[in-house]
Each structure stands twice: as C-alpha cells, then as structure tokens.
Design an enzyme around this catalytic site. Structure first.
Site, short mmCIF file in Angstrom:
data_model
loop_
_atom_site.label_atom_id
_atom_site.label_comp_id
_atom_site.label_asym_id
_atom_site.label_seq_id
_atom_site.Cartn_x
_atom_site.Cartn_y
_atom_site.Cartn_z
N SER A 90 29.40 75.33 4.90
CA SER A 90 28.81 75.14 3.53
C SER A 90 28.70 76.45 3.06
O SER A 90 29.61 77.23 2.41
CB SER A 90 27.48 74.68 3.86
OG SER A 90 26.96 74.12 2.56
N ARG A 115 25.21 79.82 -7.67
CA ARG A 115 25.32 78.57 -6.62
C ARG A 115 23.75 78.20 -6.36
O ARG A 115 23.30 77.02 -6.53
CB ARG A 115 26.23 78.80 -5.68
CG ARG A 115 26.18 77.41 -4.72
CD ARG A 115 27.20 77.84 -3.64
NE ARG A 115 27.53 76.66 -2.87
CZ ARG A 115 27.06 76.11 -1.45
NH1 ARG A 115 25.98 77.00 -1.29
NH2 ARG A 115 27.55 75.26 -0.85
N HIS A 190 26.26 68.27 -1.14
CA HIS A 190 27.79 67.90 -0.55
C HIS A 190 27.73 66.48 -0.67
O HIS A 190 28.02 65.45 -0.02
CB HIS A 190 27.79 68.29 0.78
CG HIS A 190 27.83 69.76 1.22
ND1 HIS A 190 28.77 70.25 0.72
CD2 HIS A 190 26.91 70.49 1.89
CE1 HIS A 190 28.29 71.78 1.06
NE2 HIS A 190 27.32 71.56 1.88
N GLN A 239 33.82 71.46 -2.39
CA GLN A 239 32.79 71.75 -1.51
C GLN A 239 31.55 71.30 -2.09
O GLN A 239 30.64 70.76 -1.48
CB GLN A 239 32.54 73.00 -1.08
CG GLN A 239 31.67 73.15 0.16
CD GLN A 239 31.23 74.39 0.20
OE1 GLN A 239 29.98 74.73 -0.25
NE2 GLN A 239 31.52 75.53 1.04
#
Length: 294
Positions: A90, A115, A190, A239
């Site tokens: 991750s 992010r 995710h 991802q």
C-alpha cells in the site's frame, strides 16, 4: 546466484519512536529538514508524540515514507546494498518507487502528502482484517454482497475487507473467522468507494514525472516486475481503488529467484506474512540506522 529484495510496510506499521537513531545520521538530518519544509510540520516531533496522532492517516503516511526513505538511503547509498527487486505494501509502494529512483525524495513526499490529505478526508467506510477464515466462503459472500471488496490479500489466512459499514458488517455476519479486527482508518481504502478520491489524486499524479526504475518494482495491483515509468504510474493510480495483492507479490519474488527478503521500515508485519507464504526465504528487518547491515 542469490537475489535480494527490499519490501516496505504501509499504514499500520507505524509506532511512536520509529525515527529511532535516524536523526543522528547526516542523511537523516537532511531528510527530516527537507520534510519539514515540504509538510509544514515536523516528522521527528510527530514520531515522538502520542500514538493516536501518529496513527491519523494525514500524519502516518508521510512519516512512514520519510523514515523508510532514510533507511533506504543508508542501505543503498552508504551501505552499498542494491536489491534486485523492490515492493511495498500500500503506502509502502511509494517507498519502493523511491528506492528504485523512479522519483526523488521531494517529489515522492509531495505525492504522499497529497494522498494522505485526500484519504484522511474520506469518510463513510470501514475496513476489517480477518484471520483464519474459510476463503471459499469469504469469496462467495463477497461476490454476492455489493459495496464491499477484498482490499488486501495478505496471505492464505490473513486478508482485509473494505466497504460501507453496512456491507462489511453483513459479510462478517456470514463468514466465520478466528479473529476480525477493525482497522483505524476513516475510509474504505483500496475499494471502488475511493473512486472520487482517486480522480482527485489522478490530477496530482499526472503532474509528477516518473523516470525508468533502476530496480524492477512489483506493484500492488500487478506483481509482475516492471521498470517502465508509464506502467508504474498507471499501477500506482489503480492502487487507490484496487486490491493489494501481497500474497501474489511474495510468491512472485520467490519465483524470480529471490532468496533473501529485507523489510525496510518499522515492525515486522511483512516478514511475518512471508514466513507463512514463502517460508524458505531468508528474512531480515531493518528499522534503524544501527542495524543497516545485511
């Protein structure tokens, strides 16, 4: 000839004191100073304060990236250890891309900062780790339940599901597991529920140039090694909403001939998973400057 792989842990491996002795090294001092100028807050201070604050996504992800990047520089630039492959779990994939010199420290940290901000603001989701469960039953239940997916496929007996609280709870009511541990996260990471966040992040990612990887990278959504910058950037984007295929990553590393796997960063989550998936690999944890010896 034996092959070496570096793997980098993600969110959940953070711990107060994980900066350990890194600030005593010249590269550590430089990186912590650069990080504070970029972030507007001190990684060193955050790593030394309370666990609750450090565990907030906004702070966890940049702190892990900085710590793992410093360890990487000590290992590669000062120690001369050059792995044949890198991979990260991750958030750890950003550290892996940095280790492969796909982007510089500053560019990587700015990406991680954005992010973290976007993911910290995401709400309405739930993630739960399952240990020792019936995989066939889980897959069948996920297939018939909307708004919940397999987020992390860590090993044959350890996974994470992600989705709306109602959907996750519905799966938990049907699937028997020895342990079910809710994760301290704000959103359904995710999973397709992160699509809006992913679209916002895409604009940021598009502005950052990626170079060809000096070391082949195994990505979370595609564990086949690659050095192509366009492919690596595309995989990194996927991802955000895709499954972390960590079990497949470990199996692929073994198939590539890797005999030694080094977890670079705090904790031993990834080496623990490797023991169950690829028990023949030699394992080592590097979490501080003083033990940067392989």
């Amino acid at each position: 000839m034996s092959k070496l792989a570096f793997v980098f842990p993600g969110q959940g491996s953070q711990a107060v004191g994980m900066e350990t002795d890194l600030a005593e090294s010249a590269i550590g001092q430089e990186r912590f100073k650069q990080a504070e100028e970029i972030l507007g807050w001190s990684v060193l201070d955050t790593c030394r304060q309370d666990e609750e604050n450090l565990s907030r996504t906004l702070y966890t992800q940049p702190c892990l990236y900085v710590v793992e990047s410093i360890l990487t520089d000590i290992l590669i630039d000062e120690g001369g250890y050059l792995p044949q492959y890198v991979a990260g779990h991750s958030l750890g994939e950003y550290s892996a891309l940095y280790a492969a010199r796909v982007f510089g420290f500053d560019a990587g940290l700015r990406l991680v900062q954005q992010r973290a901000k976007l993911m910290d603001q995401a709400g309405g989701g739930k993630m739960v780790a399952l240990m020792k469960f019936d995989r066939a039953q889980l897959e069948e239940t996920l297939a018939k339940t909307s708004d919940v997916v397999l987020a992390n496929d860590n090993s044959s007996q350890q996974v994470v599901i992600s989705g709306t609280p109602e959907a996750v709870d519905s799966v938990l009511s049907e699937v028997k597991a020895k342990r079910a541990v809710p994760l301290k996260v704000s959103g359904a990471f995710h999973s397709p529920l992160m699509e809006e966040v992913a679209q916002d992040f895409q604009k940021i990612l598009d502005e950052v140039p990626f170079g060809e990887a000096l070391i082949p990278v195994l990505s979370n959504v595609d564990p086949i090694p690659s050095t192509d910058p366009t492919e690596l950037k595309s995989r990194l984007m996927q991802q955000m909403t895709g499954t972390v295929r960590w079990q497949e990553t470990l199996i692929q590393l073994a198939e590539e001939g890797v005999s030694e796997l080094v977890e670079v960063g705090p904790g031993n989550v990834l080496t623990g998973l490797c023991k169950r998936t690829c028990p023949s690999l030699e394992l080592k944890n590097i979490d501080r400057a003083e033990n940067c010896q392989i």
